[in-house]
Motif scaffolding. Structure first.
Motif, PDB file in Angstrom:
ATOM      1  N   HIS A 107       0.833  -1.205   0.000  1.00 48.96           N
ATOM      2  CA  HIS A 107       0.000   0.000   0.000  1.00 48.96           C
ATOM      3  C   HIS A 107       0.867   1.254   0.000  1.00 48.96           C
ATOM      4  O   HIS A 107       0.616   2.206  -0.774  1.00 48.96           O
ATOM      5  CB  HIS A 107      -0.924  -0.005   1.217  1.00 48.96           C
ATOM      6  N   LEU A 108       1.900   1.274   0.827  1.00 53.85           N
ATOM      7  CA  LEU A 108       2.800   2.419   0.890  1.00 53.85           C
ATOM      8  C   LEU A 108       3.549   2.599  -0.431  1.00 53.85           C
ATOM      9  O   LEU A 108       3.694   3.719  -0.949  1.00 53.85           O
ATOM     10  CB  LEU A 108       3.797   2.232   2.043  1.00 53.85           C
ATOM     11  N   ALA A 109       4.005   1.494  -0.995  1.00 52.11           N
ATOM     12  CA  ALA A 109       4.736   1.560  -2.259  1.00 52.11           C
ATOM     13  C   ALA A 109       3.863   2.110  -3.375  1.00 52.11           C
ATOM     14  O   ALA A 109       4.325   2.924  -4.197  1.00 52.11           O
ATOM     15  CB  ALA A 109       5.246   0.165  -2.631  1.00 52.11           C
ATOM     16  N   GLU A 110       2.611   1.702  -3.440  1.00 50.70           N
ATOM     17  CA  GLU A 110       1.711   2.204  -4.481  1.00 50.70           C
ATOM     18  C   GLU A 110       1.503   3.708  -4.353  1.00 50.70           C
ATOM     19  O   GLU A 110       1.454   4.431  -5.359  1.00 50.70           O
ATOM     20  CB  GLU A 110       0.356   1.476  -4.411  1.00 50.70           C
ATOM     21  N   LEU A 111       1.375   4.214  -3.127  1.00 50.11           N
ATOM     22  CA  LEU A 111       1.215   5.654  -2.921  1.00 50.11           C
ATOM     23  C   LEU A 111       2.425   6.417  -3.456  1.00 50.11           C
ATOM     24  O   LEU A 111       2.286   7.455  -4.118  1.00 50.11           O
ATOM     25  CB  LEU A 111       1.013   5.958  -1.437  1.00 50.11           C
ATOM     26  N   TRP A 112       3.615   5.911  -3.194  1.00 50.42           N
ATOM     27  CA  TRP A 112       4.829   6.579  -3.651  1.00 50.42           C
ATOM     28  C   TRP A 112       4.981   6.498  -5.165  1.00 50.42           C
ATOM     29  O   TRP A 112       5.453   7.441  -5.808  1.00 50.42           O
ATOM     30  CB  TRP A 112       6.053   5.960  -2.972  1.00 50.42           C
ATOM     31  N   LEU A 113       4.586   5.381  -5.742  1.00 48.36           N
ATOM     32  CA  LEU A 113       4.722   5.206  -7.190  1.00 48.36           C
ATOM     33  C   LEU A 113       3.792   6.125  -7.984  1.00 48.36           C
ATOM     34  O   LEU A 113       4.077   6.449  -9.141  1.00 48.36           O
ATOM     35  CB  LEU A 113       4.452   3.752  -7.582  1.00 48.36           C
ATOM     36  N   SER A 337      13.439   4.232  -8.028  1.00 46.62           N
ATOM     37  CA  SER A 337      14.347   5.214  -7.454  1.00 46.62           C
ATOM     38  C   SER A 337      13.661   6.560  -7.295  1.00 46.62           C
ATOM     39  O   SER A 337      13.807   7.243  -6.270  1.00 46.62           O
ATOM     40  CB  SER A 337      15.592   5.353  -8.337  1.00 46.62           C
ATOM     41  N   GLU A 338      12.887   6.966  -8.311  1.00 46.26           N
ATOM     42  CA  GLU A 338      12.136   8.218  -8.217  1.00 46.26           C
ATOM     43  C   GLU A 338      11.083   8.139  -7.116  1.00 46.26           C
ATOM     44  O   GLU A 338      10.835   9.126  -6.412  1.00 46.26           O
ATOM     45  CB  GLU A 338      11.463   8.510  -9.560  1.00 46.26           C
ATOM     46  N   ALA A 339      10.459   6.984  -6.971  1.00 47.63           N
ATOM     47  CA  ALA A 339       9.355   6.843  -6.020  1.00 47.63           C
ATOM     48  C   ALA A 339       9.825   6.882  -4.571  1.00 47.63           C
ATOM     49  O   ALA A 339       9.241   7.580  -3.732  1.00 47.63           O
ATOM     50  CB  ALA A 339       8.599   5.546  -6.293  1.00 47.63           C
ATOM     51  N   VAL A 340      10.870   6.129  -4.283  1.00 49.39           N
ATOM     52  CA  VAL A 340      11.292   6.035  -2.876  1.00 49.39           C
ATOM     53  C   VAL A 340      12.119   7.248  -2.459  1.00 49.39           C
ATOM     54  O   VAL A 340      12.105   7.648  -1.300  1.00 49.39           O
ATOM     55  CB  VAL A 340      12.072   4.734  -2.610  1.00 49.39           C
ATOM     56  N   ALA A 347      17.899   2.880   0.076  1.00 47.63           N
ATOM     57  CA  ALA A 347      17.430   2.512  -1.257  1.00 47.63           C
ATOM     58  C   ALA A 347      18.576   2.353  -2.240  1.00 47.63           C
ATOM     59  O   ALA A 347      18.597   1.413  -3.048  1.00 47.63           O
ATOM     60  CB  ALA A 347      16.433   3.549  -1.768  1.00 47.63           C
ATOM     61  N   GLY A 348      19.536   3.258  -2.181  1.00 45.81           N
ATOM     62  CA  GLY A 348      20.662   3.176  -3.107  1.00 45.81           C
ATOM     63  C   GLY A 348      21.465   1.902  -2.926  1.00 45.81           C
ATOM     64  O   GLY A 348      21.842   1.243  -3.903  1.00 45.81           O
ATOM     65  N   ALA A 349      21.715   1.544  -1.671  1.00 53.89           N
ATOM     66  CA  ALA A 349      22.466   0.325  -1.393  1.00 53.89           C
ATOM     67  C   ALA A 349      21.676  -0.908  -1.805  1.00 53.89           C
ATOM     68  O   ALA A 349      22.245  -1.888  -2.324  1.00 53.89           O
ATOM     69  CB  ALA A 349      22.807   0.248   0.096  1.00 53.89           C
TER      70      ALA A 349
END
Length: 466
Positions: A107-113, A337-340, A347-349
């Motif tokens: 759910h959180l990932a979809e909001l960011w995307l 990368s744009e989303a998070v 995230a980068g690691a």
């Protein structure tokens, strides 16, 4: 390309000629395959065929147990059974806590995307799978990936048989097909069993393996993957959920993409051509009754005995598939990368860890290479990500995602090596061909329609000119 399906391996014509010279040609009195391939200096022996038929019949009379049925070129019942055996006697179900964590992360990932791509959510449900669930839910797609290759290989037995052998071998041909199905199913089961214990999501290899609309994560594998990464497991779960959701958005809203990817595998399979000199070489001195033993037949297959010869058509199909998978993975990397952004400090690691996992030939990559015959080149994957990144910066998110409107608009393999011209075209700094991808697509389709109509009008009526 470094691998070919079911343990096959490629060898160029010079090596084939050298091998034949070293072994004094391809025929031999001890070659059990000679009757099937019309080898040099050997006559078809019906008595040998009768002996083999008797033993094959005895073997198949003991195989009428549950889970041994076969309908097609691969015995998927055997594959499923062996895959589950590798996972152990008991695979614990996903706990309620893990299911809740997966749902929250998705759910959180979809909001960011939503702010990182023009494609809306593609998954209608998010599920937490066990390794056994992954085997069950992805098997239908593996069938589509593996059947064309297996059909081509198994068909080589009958297409190369002389007419005399076919007349006598009628009953045995079906048995040989089942034997090949057992061998292929065994190899597939072993590969999927290993993969099921380590895969993290349903799209780990860039393909939509699961059912339509289902975003799936495997909590047990993610827990194991998280060990030693020095990041909270909850953070890793959200990052992987974002990758899964991004894949689902792309495949759900680019309707031609699934068929394009899987169709490239089928195109590859249709181009397979076999070099039976390798089989004859391997068969020297082997008891003809080895054909009645599935384990020995599987060993023969896994030793690279079958040597498909790479045709130009195959090479083109492999390049299309390789480029397509690199574009999919590169797009997902950029969008996630744009989303998070700065929301996930690690995230980068995590992105680098997953990139290295793919670059070093992780379990997903190795399994795909073994089963389908394709190995993603890490360089192409990095180039694809860089192209999408530069396109986002220079042309914007809208123009970037519009490229997926039609396969003809996508970057080619050459564009991945030299993306400047492609990007200039999109932003109007070059030829202007991609100033408006949707308009360009409409123009292309209209032109193709006019050409079809013109050809139809030019076609003479039935009986004209007679």
């Amino acid at each position: 390309m470094s691998e070919v399906p079911f343990g096959f391996s490629n060898r160029d014509d010079d090596d084939d000629r050298k091998r034949g010279d070293e072994h004094g040609g391809t025929g031999g009195a001890n070659n059990p395959f000679e009757f099937a391939m019309g080898g040099s200096g050997a006559a078809f022996d019906p008595s040998q065929l009768g002996q083999m038929l008797t033993s094959l019949g005895q073997m198949f009379s003991t195989m009428g147990q549950p889970g041994s049925s076969q309908d097609g070129p691969v015995n998927y019942d055997i594959a499923k059974r062996l895959a589950r055996q590798q996972l152990g006697a008991s695979v614990p179900p996903v706990s309620a806590g893990s299911q809740s964590a997966v749902a929250d992360a998705a759910h959180l990932a979809e909001l960011w995307l939503d702010a990182a791509t023009t494609f809306p959510a593609g998954a209608t449900r998010t599920v937490a799978w066990t390794a056994n669930d992954w085997i069950e839910e992805t098997l239908a797609t593996w069938k589509r990936l593996c059947d064309p290759v297996a059909e081509q290989v198994s068909g080589m037995w009958t297409t190369t048989m002389p007419a005399e052998a076919k007349e006598f071998a009628g009953p045995m041909l079906g048995m040989l097909g089942q034997m090949g199905g057992l061998a292929f199913g065994s190899q597939l089961g072993q590969a999927l069993g290993q993969l099921a214990g380590e895969v993290l999501t349903s799209t780990d290899i860039g393909l939509p393996l699961g059912p339509d609309g289902a975003a799936a994560l495997l909590p047990a594998a993610i827990t194991e993957f998280s060990k030693g990464l020095e990041r909270p497991e909850s953070e890793i779960l959200v990052y992987l959920a974002a990758r899964e959701a991004a894949h689902q958005r792309l495949f759900a809203h680019v309707p031609w993409l699934r068929q394009q990817v899987l169709g490239a595998v089928e195109d590859y399979a249709r181009g397979i051509r076999m070099d039976f000199s390798a089989i004859e070489e391997a068969a020297q001195g082997i008891d003809p009754m080895m054909l009645t033993d599935p384990a020995k037949l599987e060993e023969l297959l896994s030793q690279g005995t079958f040597e498909p010869q790479t045709t130009p058509e195959q090479q083109a199909a492999l390049e299309r598939l390789e480029t397509m998978l690199a574009l999919i993975e590169g797009w997902v990397q950029v969008v996630v990368s744009e989303a998070v952004g700065d929301r996930l400090p690690g995230a980068g690691a995590l992105a680098e860890t997953l990139r290295r996992r793919r670059a070093t030939g992780g379990p997903a990559e190795q399994t795909f290479a073994t089963l389908v015959g394709l190995e993603l080149r890490p360089r192409k994957l990095r180039e694809a990500a860089e192209l999408w990144r530069r396109l986002t910066t220079d042309a914007g998110m809208q123009a970037r995602d519009a490229i997926w409107a039609h396969p003809d608009l996508l970057p080619s393999s050459t564009d991945l090596d030299n993306p400047a011209g492609f990007i200039d075209g999109v932003i109007g700094g070059g030829t202007g061909e991609f100033d408006d991808p949707i308009a360009q697509l409409a123009e292309t389709e209209a032109r193709e329609r006019r050409e079809r109509e013109a050809k139809r009008d030019d076609k003479p009526e039935d009986g004209a000119g007679s």
